[in-house]
Design a protein around this motif. Structure first.
Motif, PDB file in Angstrom:
ATOM      1  N   GLU A  92       0.828  -1.207   0.000  1.00 30.74           N
ATOM      2  CA  GLU A  92       0.000   0.000   0.000  1.00 30.74           C
ATOM      3  C   GLU A  92       0.859   1.252   0.000  1.00 30.74           C
ATOM      4  OE1 GLU A  92      -4.042  -1.469   2.328  1.00 30.74           O
ATOM      5  OE2 GLU A  92      -2.258  -0.985   3.490  1.00 30.74           O
ATOM      6  N   GLN A  93       1.904   1.236   0.814  1.00 31.42           N
ATOM      7  CA  GLN A  93       2.785   2.400   0.873  1.00 31.42           C
ATOM      8  C   GLN A  93       3.497   2.621  -0.461  1.00 31.42           C
ATOM      9  OE1 GLN A  93       5.302   2.762   4.416  1.00 31.42           O
ATOM     10  NE2 GLN A  93       4.061   1.191   5.417  1.00 31.42           N
ATOM     11  N   TRP A  97       3.246   5.931  -3.110  1.00 30.01           N
ATOM     12  CA  TRP A  97       4.353   6.811  -3.510  1.00 30.01           C
ATOM     13  C   TRP A  97       4.624   6.746  -5.013  1.00 30.01           C
ATOM     14  CZ3 TRP A  97       5.175  10.580  -0.516  1.00 30.01           C
ATOM     15  CH2 TRP A  97       5.114  10.462   0.879  1.00 30.01           C
ATOM     16  N   LEU A  98       4.430   5.602  -5.638  1.00 22.28           N
ATOM     17  CA  LEU A  98       4.585   5.528  -7.094  1.00 22.28           C
ATOM     18  C   LEU A  98       3.531   6.385  -7.783  1.00 22.28           C
ATOM     19  CD1 LEU A  98       5.250   1.694  -7.561  1.00 22.28           C
ATOM     20  CD2 LEU A  98       6.931   3.539  -7.786  1.00 22.28           C
ATOM     21  N   ALA A 183      -3.607   2.995 -12.428  1.00 30.09           N
ATOM     22  CA  ALA A 183      -2.913   3.334 -11.190  1.00 30.09           C
ATOM     23  C   ALA A 183      -2.306   2.080 -10.562  1.00 30.09           C
ATOM     24  CB  ALA A 183      -3.891   3.978 -10.210  1.00 30.09           C
ATOM     25  N   TYR A 184      -1.238   2.264  -9.802  1.00 27.29           N
ATOM     26  CA  TYR A 184      -0.675   1.172  -9.028  1.00 27.29           C
ATOM     27  C   TYR A 184      -1.558   0.922  -7.805  1.00 27.29           C
ATOM     28  CZ  TYR A 184       3.359   1.493 -12.023  1.00 27.29           C
ATOM     29  OH  TYR A 184       4.168   1.491 -13.134  1.00 27.29           O
ATOM     30  N   THR A 185      -1.772  -0.341  -7.497  1.00 27.21           N
ATOM     31  CA  THR A 185      -2.556  -0.719  -6.322  1.00 27.21           C
ATOM     32  C   THR A 185      -1.829  -1.823  -5.580  1.00 27.21           C
ATOM     33  OG1 THR A 185      -3.840  -2.406  -7.512  1.00 27.21           O
ATOM     34  CG2 THR A 185      -4.741  -0.155  -7.493  1.00 27.21           C
ATOM     35  N   ALA A 186      -2.088  -1.913  -4.296  1.00 26.62           N
ATOM     36  CA  ALA A 186      -1.416  -2.927  -3.479  1.00 26.62           C
ATOM     37  C   ALA A 186      -1.700  -4.330  -3.992  1.00 26.62           C
ATOM     38  CB  ALA A 186      -1.870  -2.784  -2.026  1.00 26.62           C
ATOM     39  N   ALA A 187      -2.932  -4.591  -4.381  1.00 26.12           N
ATOM     40  CA  ALA A 187      -3.322  -5.938  -4.775  1.00 26.12           C
ATOM     41  C   ALA A 187      -2.621  -6.406  -6.046  1.00 26.12           C
ATOM     42  CB  ALA A 187      -4.841  -6.002  -4.960  1.00 26.12           C
ATOM     43  N   LYS A 188      -2.274  -5.472  -6.936  1.00 24.48           N
ATOM     44  CA  LYS A 188      -1.695  -5.840  -8.231  1.00 24.48           C
ATOM     45  C   LYS A 188      -0.235  -5.418  -8.370  1.00 24.48           C
ATOM     46  CE  LYS A 188      -4.792  -3.755 -10.847  1.00 24.48           C
ATOM     47  NZ  LYS A 188      -5.516  -3.363 -12.093  1.00 24.48           N
ATOM     48  N   LEU A 189       0.358  -4.896  -7.322  1.00 19.66           N
ATOM     49  CA  LEU A 189       1.650  -4.230  -7.431  1.00 19.66           C
ATOM     50  C   LEU A 189       2.751  -5.101  -8.024  1.00 19.66           C
ATOM     51  CD1 LEU A 189       3.281  -1.657  -6.934  1.00 19.66           C
ATOM     52  CD2 LEU A 189       3.777  -2.515  -4.628  1.00 19.66           C
ATOM     53  N   ASP A 190       2.926  -6.304  -7.516  1.00 22.48           N
ATOM     54  CA  ASP A 190       4.007  -7.163  -8.025  1.00 22.48           C
ATOM     55  C   ASP A 190       3.842  -7.436  -9.517  1.00 22.48           C
ATOM     56  OD1 ASP A 190       5.825  -7.688  -5.856  1.00 22.48           O
ATOM     57  OD2 ASP A 190       4.261  -8.892  -4.924  1.00 22.48           O
TER      58      ASP A 190
END
Length: 264
Positions: A92-93, A97-98, A183-190
């Motif tokens: 999430e963090q 920031w990205l 947008a970047y999201t925590a669930a899809k970040l990797d």
């Protein structure tokens, strides 16, 4: 993005299967646990704007962003008021920031539009000791004045130890990685970061890997320390994503950087 030595510039849902190359081992990707409850920041407004105004190739319709400026500014205001908290997951963090870096870069371009290059903005800055747009503190997070450099070097590079940020941060230039139209999201970040790596390393306008010789983005020179930490190397990172592989004897040169604006 500011580069270190000249005012220097400026990087999966599952790990890619390694392609066997003599002398190279797979580069592990950090995995980020996603919190059970979502963060207080909703990136959906930015996601809609990116889908609407950014092409699949990462080119930006800046006039379109100007037309939707009210919605865009509301998203930026939300970012400013809601910094990551200690109980947010790492994913999430990092997503916050990205997105903040890329969104405030777009805001910077809009503040000076039309421009042919983000570097043209640097010549207009009249702040003592500030000579590049990446060093200008033109926005606030939680009441603290910040610059793009603060996000990239002071937070993302310092805190997350993940060179893949260089595939995701976009400095509004054609030689930058593609601005993702989501947008970047925590669930899809990797998965998003892995996809950015594949796109960047296999785009011949930005990288030309080869076994005998390779012409790479200056990112791999400017941020060499990031790519070689943890007993890794530029070649190992390139080989993780590029369809054409390098080895220890590959001669590396660096492509000229195209600073023209990434506009449609």
């Amino acid at each position: 993005m500011k580069i270190s030595t000249i005012g220097s510039l400026l990087l999966a849902a599952g790990t890619l299967t390694a392609v066997a190359v003599t002398g190279f081992s797979p580069v592990p990707s950090p995995t980020y646990a996603v919190a059970a409850t979502s963060a207080l920041v909703d990136h959906s407004a930015f996601d809609k704007l990116l889908k609407k105004h950014v092409s699949a190739q990462g080119l930006v319709d800046y006039k379109g962003f100007q037309a939707d400026e009210q919605v865009f500014n509301q998203y930026l205001a939300m970012l400013s008021k809601t910094p990551p908290a200690a109980n947010w997951s790492k994913a999430e963090q990092m997503a916050y920031w990205l997105n903040a870096y890329n969104a405030f870069t777009i805001r910077l371009i809009l503040d000076h539009y039309p421009v042919q290059s983000i570097k043209d903005i640097g010549a207009k800055i009249k702040i003592p000791f500030v000579t590049t747009p990446w060093a200008a503190k033109f926005f606030s997070i939680a009441g603290e004045k910040m610059s793009l450099d603060n996000i990239e070097h002071g937070i993302l590079r310092k805190k997350f130890d993940d060179p893949r940020i260089h595939f995701a941060l976009v400095c509004a230039a054609l030689s930058c990685p593609r601005l993702r139209n989501e947008a970047y999201t925590a669930a899809k970040l990797d998965g998003q970061l892995e996809d950015q790596g594949r796109d960047f390393l296999n785009n011949p306008a930005k990288n030309k890997p080869g076994k005998a010789a390779a012409q790479l983005s200056k990112y791999f020179d400017w941020y060499k320390g990031d790519w070689t930490q943890n007993n890794l190397s530029v070649a190992k990172w390139v080989n993780k994503y590029a369809t054409v592989k390098m080895d220890d004897n590959t001669k590396i040169t660096y492509l000229d950087y195209n600073w023209n604006l990434n506009k449609q």
